[in-house]
Design a protein around this motif. Sequence first.
Motif, mmCIF file in Angstrom:
data_model
loop_
_atom_site.group_PDB
_atom_site.id
_atom_site.type_symbol
_atom_site.label_atom_id
_atom_site.label_comp_id
_atom_site.label_asym_id
_atom_site.label_seq_id
_atom_site.Cartn_x
_atom_site.Cartn_y
_atom_site.Cartn_z
ATOM 1 N N ALA A 24 0.904 -1.025 0.009
ATOM 2 C CA ALA A 24 0.102 0.033 -0.066
ATOM 3 C C ALA A 24 0.846 1.008 -0.008
ATOM 4 N N SER A 25 0.497 2.235 -0.588
ATOM 5 C CA SER A 25 1.334 3.495 -0.531
ATOM 6 C C SER A 25 1.567 4.060 0.536
ATOM 7 N N ASP A 26 0.943 3.871 1.584
ATOM 8 C CA ASP A 26 1.342 4.251 3.198
ATOM 9 C C ASP A 26 2.194 3.163 3.751
ATOM 10 N N ALA A 27 2.464 2.080 3.138
ATOM 11 C CA ALA A 27 3.204 1.202 3.996
ATOM 12 C C ALA A 27 4.596 1.666 4.547
ATOM 13 N N TRP A 32 8.431 -1.510 1.925
ATOM 14 C CA TRP A 32 8.874 -1.142 0.331
ATOM 15 C C TRP A 32 10.365 -1.568 0.117
ATOM 16 N N LEU A 33 11.174 -1.642 1.153
ATOM 17 C CA LEU A 33 12.535 -2.021 0.787
ATOM 18 C C LEU A 33 12.495 -3.596 0.443
ATOM 19 N N ARG A 34 11.737 -4.458 1.414
ATOM 20 C CA ARG A 34 11.488 -5.886 1.014
ATOM 21 C C ARG A 34 10.994 -6.046 -0.325
ATOM 22 N N TYR A 35 9.950 -5.231 -0.969
ATOM 23 C CA TYR A 35 9.413 -5.361 -2.169
ATOM 24 C C TYR A 35 10.422 -5.045 -3.307
ATOM 25 N N TYR A 36 10.958 -4.069 -3.068
ATOM 26 C CA TYR A 36 12.050 -3.585 -4.170
ATOM 27 C C TYR A 36 13.100 -4.579 -4.242
ATOM 28 N N VAL A 76 13.726 6.254 4.186
ATOM 29 C CA VAL A 76 12.502 7.047 3.958
ATOM 30 C C VAL A 76 11.990 6.230 2.563
ATOM 31 N N HIS A 77 10.960 6.055 2.302
ATOM 32 C CA HIS A 77 10.325 5.665 0.792
ATOM 33 C C HIS A 77 9.932 6.838 0.149
ATOM 34 N N GLY A 78 10.292 7.140 -0.882
ATOM 35 C CA GLY A 78 9.859 8.339 -1.721
ATOM 36 C C GLY A 78 9.085 8.012 -3.045
ATOM 37 N N GLY A 79 8.266 6.923 -2.843
ATOM 38 C CA GLY A 79 7.547 6.517 -3.974
ATOM 39 C C GLY A 79 5.930 6.933 -3.924
ATOM 40 N N PRO A 80 5.015 6.306 -4.403
ATOM 41 C CA PRO A 80 3.642 6.499 -4.280
ATOM 42 C C PRO A 80 3.213 6.959 -3.068
ATOM 43 N N GLY A 81 2.417 7.910 -2.927
ATOM 44 C CA GLY A 81 1.762 8.116 -1.476
ATOM 45 C C GLY A 81 2.747 9.305 -0.822
#
Length: 86
Positions: A24-27, A32-36, A76-81
């Motif tokens: 999710a965009s607010d995850a 997000w690190l694991r996903y990427y 920090v995740h700088g993607g969607p959301g």
Amino acid sequence: MAESVPKVRTLSQAHAALEAIRPASDAPSAEWLRYYLRSARVYAEVAEIDRGHHHEAMYWADRERRKAEAIKRTGVHGGPGRVVQV
């Protein structure tokens, strides 16, 4: 618990499978690190199978790896959301 991802053989299948497990965009950034990192691995492996899309799959693997490295570097995740304060 790890997500189940179908086995893929083509770049198109990889895109669809990874989209299905996208956080999710607010995850949290850790998710997000694991996903990427997972996405980078999938695209790199697909590049060796789907030879007609080798270079494009390698581009996607590098892109996802760079996103993971940015999260590792900044936390920090700088993607969607992403929100920008005005």
